[in-house]
Design an enzyme around this catalytic site. Structure first.
Site, short mmCIF file in Angstrom:
data_model
loop_
_atom_site.label_atom_id
_atom_site.label_comp_id
_atom_site.label_asym_id
_atom_site.label_seq_id
_atom_site.Cartn_x
_atom_site.Cartn_y
_atom_site.Cartn_z
N SER A 264 0.85 -1.33 0.02
CA SER A 264 0.09 -0.07 0.12
C SER A 264 0.89 1.42 0.20
O SER A 264 1.63 1.49 -1.23
CB SER A 264 -1.08 -0.09 1.15
OG SER A 264 -1.96 0.94 1.17
N HIS B 218 -7.87 -5.48 1.46
CA HIS B 218 -6.58 -4.86 1.68
C HIS B 218 -5.95 -5.34 2.78
O HIS B 218 -4.85 -5.57 2.55
CB HIS B 218 -7.15 -3.40 2.07
CG HIS B 218 -5.81 -2.33 1.68
ND1 HIS B 218 -5.33 -2.19 0.63
CD2 HIS B 218 -5.25 -1.51 2.52
CE1 HIS B 218 -4.08 -1.29 0.80
NE2 HIS B 218 -4.03 -0.92 1.67
#
Ligand SMILES: *[C@@H]1O[C@H](CO)[C@@H](O)[C@H](O)[C@H]1NC(C)=O
Ligand SMILES: *[C@@H]1O[C@H](CO)[C@@H](O)[C@H](O)[C@H]1NC(C)=O
Ligand SMILES: *[C@@H]1O[C@H](CO)[C@@H](O)[C@H](O)[C@H]1NC(C)=O
Length: 422
Positions: free
Chosen positions: A187, A395
């Site tokens: 990320s 995620h």
């Protein structure tokens, strides 16, 4: 309602929320003793630091300190002995970088059978883990005091990419004597690498491979309403918060974090509630519950959130409205002063010339597939972009899922092997 009254009401509401937010996040440190927490029933793993926790599972780690060109003191860890590696370490070294509000501990919270730090070092890679400025391991500076000096917190991914990532790369290369390393970023951990390639010519080449896990560049299509609202609120009230002396958010040891850590391990019910919160934060449906185990949920809140600056959060708020990957937008007038142009400059994605493997999730509510696909179309040297087979992969699964061995590790290992010699 007259517009004047409406405005007054607005100002009042904004002020109230600023005070409320300030209260929640400014938050004095609560130095609760570890023994007290242990007796309250906190899971032991949640109370341990990186070297202790890896040590508990038979891994030996070293702690290293790195000073950036602008004086930030960062902590890195290196796993020098992995339980299941019985060969010589492969070379070159691998640098693993956490995401927003995380620390190196995020890679071990799910335990030895799932945490990527364990899996990668078990496969005999010489694994180093970074910690970026502002988190609890890297909250030091040669002359600024993070508790007193607002200047310490004047950073976002720009400074992390320009100073922290290059400093950590240089440190690892100097220490090990290699010319290049393999970089894995989750990320923000990839976003900051892209910033480095754009802003620090020559540094991109120090990686021979980048593995981009759910890479965050722009966040235009982010589905998580919590993330959008939270970061956009920070973008709106950054100035006001700063007047109240609030520059740091979601730090470990702060009241909010301590409360969450306490609450999430309290009982089966609250622990399940915390799982729901994680899932809501990440994406809109709860169908993937169970990927992150009960135990991991209890443990991870001992290390998460790990702290960052309001400024960094505010920049993410801008990112959720942006069709490009660009620098902080201070408004037209101030942009002219800072950048010499009304619009903030774009980061040069063509400068990421290093080969990239991308792995992303179909059900990622924070870094949407559309934004990943947009990013991949901009990078000049993408080897492969892989959507995880599990359609519900989201995620936070990257760091916390119990299924990493089957879902993402094989691809990571395949490419690391290709870019490694024995
Ligand atoms: C981790 O814990 C060990 C043992 O308690 C301690 O010596 C070390 O300084 C700690 N490291 C960090 C970075 O907190
Ligand atoms: C984990 O939570 C589920 C419900 O979400 C429960 O059925 C299960 O018993 C829990 N497992 C453990 C080991 O506590
Ligand atoms: C972006 O980077 C590439 C590769 O280094 C370079 O050729 C190009 O000129 C850069 N573009 C801009 C606008 O700086």
């Amino acid at each position: 309602m007259s517009s004047k009254r409406f405005n007054t009401l607005n100002v009042l509401l904004v002020s109230l929320s600023v005070v409320a937010v300030a209260y929640v996040i400014r938050t004095p440190w609560l130095p609760i003793k570890r023994e007290t927490k242990a007796s309250l029933g906190y899971p032991k793993d949640s109370l341990m630091n990186f070297t202790e926790l890896t040590g508990k599972y038979g891994y030996i780690s070293e702690e290293h300190h790195v000073i950036t060109d602008d004086g930030y003191i960062l902590t890195m860890f290196r796993i020098v002995k992995a339980t299941n590696c019985h060969k010589q370490k492969r070379s070159p070294p691998v640098l693993l970088m956490h995401g927003l509000l995380q620390s190196s501990d995020s890679w071990i919270d799910s335990g030895p059978n799932a945490g990527l730090a364990y899996l990668i070092s078990d496969a005999c890679y010489d694994l180093w883990l970074g910690n970026v400025r502002g988190n609890y391991y890297s909250r030091g500076h040669v002359h600024l005091n993070p508790d007193k000096d607002a200047a310490y917190w004047k950073f976002y991914i720009e400074e992390i990419g320009i100073y922290d990532v290059p400093a950590m790369i240089d440190y690892v290369l100097d220490y090990t004597g290699f010319e290049k390393l393999n970089y894995i970023g989750f990320s923000q951990g990839t976003g900051t690498f892209l910033v480095m390639c754009s802003e620090r010519p020559g540094y991109c080449d120090k990686a021979q491979l980048v593995i981009a896990l759910a890479p965050a560049a722009r966040n235009l299509n982010t589905k998580s309403m919590i993330f959008r609202t939270l970061t956009q609120t920070f973008a709106k009230i950054e100035g006001a918060l700063s007047m109240y002396g609030v520059q740091e958010v979601f730090s470990k040891g702060a009241f909010s974090q301590e409360f969450v850590a306490f609450f999430c391990q309290l009982s089966d019910f609250t622990e399940r509630l915390c799982e729901t919160i994680i899932d809501t934060f990440d994406h809109a449906d709860f169908s993937h519950m169970g990927s992150i185990t009960n135990e991991t949920t209890r443990v991870l809140f001992g290390h998460f959130p790990a702290g960052t600056s309001v400024h960094n959060m505010a920049r993410y708020g801008q990112s959720t409205r942006s069709t490009t990957f660009k620098k902080f937008d201070y408004g037209k007038e101030q942009n002219l002063v800072v950048y010499g142009s009304e619009q903030p400059p774009l980061y040069n994605l063509s400068a990421t010339t290093v080969p990239v493997l991308c792995i992303y999730g179909n059900n990622d509510g924070l870094v949407d597939t559309k934004d990943v696909e947009w990013l991949m179309s901009k990078l000049p040297n993408v080897l492969e972009s892989v959507k995880v087979k599990d359609p519900l992969w989201n995620h936070l699964d990257v760091t916390y899922s119990q299924y990493t061995v089957g879902s993402i590790f094989p691809k990571i290992n395949e490419y690391l092997l290709k870019y490694t010699s024995a």
